[in-house]
Design an enzyme around this catalytic site. Structure first.
Site, PDB file in Angstrom:
ATOM      1  N   ARG A 166      57.938  57.437  11.006  1.00  0.00           N
ATOM      2  CA  ARG A 166      57.940  58.761  10.399  1.00  0.00           C
ATOM      3  C   ARG A 166      56.506  59.166  10.083  1.00  0.00           C
ATOM      4  O   ARG A 166      55.698  58.349   9.688  1.00  0.00           O
ATOM      5  CB  ARG A 166      58.754  58.748   9.095  1.00  0.00           C
ATOM      6  CG  ARG A 166      60.213  58.562   9.313  1.00  0.00           C
ATOM      7  CD  ARG A 166      60.939  58.340   8.007  1.00  0.00           C
ATOM      8  NE  ARG A 166      60.563  57.077   7.389  1.00  0.00           N
ATOM      9  CZ  ARG A 166      61.084  56.612   6.269  1.00  0.00           C
ATOM     10  NH1 ARG A 166      61.982  57.308   5.616  1.00  0.00           N
ATOM     11  NH2 ARG A 166      60.715  55.444   5.766  1.00  0.00           N
ATOM     12  N   ASP A 173      57.555  51.761  10.724  1.00  0.00           N
ATOM     13  CA  ASP A 173      57.989  53.106  10.338  1.00  0.00           C
ATOM     14  C   ASP A 173      57.342  54.128  11.276  1.00  0.00           C
ATOM     15  O   ASP A 173      56.114  54.155  11.391  1.00  0.00           O
ATOM     16  CB  ASP A 173      57.544  53.371   8.883  1.00  0.00           C
ATOM     17  CG  ASP A 173      58.286  54.517   8.227  1.00  0.00           C
ATOM     18  OD1 ASP A 173      58.622  55.485   8.936  1.00  0.00           O
ATOM     19  OD2 ASP A 173      58.521  54.454   7.006  1.00  0.00           O
TER      20      ASP A 173
END
Ligand SMILES: [Zn+2]
Length: 430
Positions: free
Chosen positions: A343, A341
């Site tokens: 983000r 991930d």
């Protein structure tokens, strides 16, 4: 000259011709009298100073980068093709927000908001005197009102879950909303502090990882604001936007990261569209019940790894030995992308602080990263709402069971490792 003649004469008179002179490496001795200082988080817009990133007057610029995020590149192509007058200054008459948002206390805290410019909303009002002096200050936030027509909302009305009240849901089943577009405006010292890195180190990595796209990161340490070439954030508000800042008014909110495949095209491998639509339905219902609803939509496709990476991961998942299982869900992404991930949710709450939000009564998100970021930024969260089981597409069970097992929020039992192996998605050829 033929092209210039077609421009509005008033505009041409105000702006000097854009120089064709190119500066390959700028230096901090390129500071001009015209450049206004930016004092992030100052008590008034005048003390804060406008972010000037327009290209019509290089001497007035006080930021790195240009307006419109990734569309700067398309604008350049349009200018190159001769279809776009590079000297055009926007006529901002009648473009102002239909609701007067802010200022809120968060706008005056230099640490609360570091990835958007609250004074980028209606700058023609906040910096009126500077426009009169010839400064070309561009809005980075815009607000308008709209009606939504959504099949899932029709179904919710048919099923009796949502009523036609003539206000939030009109008699023709349109849903009334206020929508807000927010361009990224990044205050580098504030971002470095939140990332817990040295500002110089952050500048160096941004310079290197964009292939040296912005030399100003290194040569102009005096420029503290960057307009990155990335997507904007869109917010849809149900009910009165001015009540978002009132913690006694119940707020239902979803913070949603873009998933084009599901959100727009209805792909069934994940829960993105069903969860988004459930959020919209619940936000509209909350507005009908005396509260307010908010959907924030962040352009962070494929966990900010991009859609190409995402599709590669889908293939890797579906072709692996033993098939696509919940047990290996996160691992496959990490194999392809290097991380599961990309983000960084710590900047996500900036959007919520722009509206003065202090409390979310119902947060539609199962992500602990999002929940922690919101709560750590000083916004209280009362309830967390998972996607209802009946809305999960069959092929998306792999994702949802893997997420629950990885600690995502759920009130349902979490499957042990052995059970995760049995949660299977389709094969690639099915
Ligand atoms: Zn998705």
């Amino acid at each position: 000259m033929g092209k210039a003649k077609r421009l509005n004469l008033d505009v041409v008179k105000k702006s000097k011709p854009r120089s064709s002179h190119m500066i390959l490496a700028s230096h901090s001795n390129l500071k001009y009298r015209e450049t206004l200082p930016i004092q992030w988080g100052a008590k008034t817009p005048q003390a804060r100073g406008p972010v000037v990133a327009s290209l019509t007057d290089a001497k007035a610029r006080n930021a790195i980068g240009a307006h419109s995020g990734s569309y700067t590149v398309y604008r350049a192509l349009s200018i190159a093709s001769g279809k776009f007058p590079s000297l055009h200054r926007p006529d901002l008459k009648n473009t102002q927000s239909p609701v007067k948002l802010g200022p809120f206390p968060q706008w005056f805290d230099p640490t609360k908001i570091v990835t958007l410019d609250p004074w980028g909303l209606d700058p023609a009002i906040h910096f009126k005197a500077l426009y009169a002096q010839g400064y070309d200050i561009r809005p980075s936030i815009a607000v308008t009102q709209a009606h939504l027509q959504i099949p899932e909302i029709e179904q919710a009305i048919d099923a009796g879950r949502l009523k036609v009240d003539g206000k939030i849901v009109r008699s023709n089943r349109d849903v009334r909303v206020t929508k807000v577009a927010i361009e990224p405006v990044w205050y580098l010292p504030g971002m470095a502090a939140r990332l817990k890195v040295d500002e110089g180190e952050l500048r160096k990595i941004l310079f290197q990882e964009t292939g040296g796209m912005y030399p100003d990161f290194i040569t102009r340490p005096d420029l503290k604001v960057w307009l990155p070439p990335i997507g904007s954030t869109t917010v849809y508000i149900f009910g009165n936007p001015l009540e978002l800042c009132d913690k006694s008014v119940p707020l239902t909110a979803r913070v949603h990261d873009e998933c084009n495949g599901s959100d727009v095209f209805g792909s069934d491998i994940c829960t993105c569209r069903p969860y988004l639509m459930y959020g919209i339905e619940d936000a509209a219902r909350q507005a009908q019940n005396g509260g307010v609803g908010l959907i924030a939509y962040y352009r962070k496709e494929g966990r900010a790894l991009g859609e190409v990476t995402k599709f590669l991961v889908y293939n890797a998942r579906k072709r692996q030995e033993g098939g696509d299982t919940a047990e290996t869900y996160f691992h496959r992404t990490e194999c392809v992308a290097g991380t599961e991930d990309a983000r960084f949710q710590e900047f996500m709450p900036d959007t919520l602080h722009f509206f003065g939000i202090q409390k979310i009564h119902n947060l539609h998100s199962m992500s602990n990263m999002k929940y922690d970021a919101i709560v750590n930024s000083g916004i209280a969260v009362e309830n967390r709402i998972s996607i209802p089981e009946e809305l999960i597409p069959k092929d998306a069970m792999v994702e949802i069971e893997a997420k629950k097992a990885a600690g995502y929020f759920t009130r349902k039992p979490v499957k042990p490792r052995e059970e995760l192996k049995k949660v299977r998605g389709r094969r690639i050829d099915e």
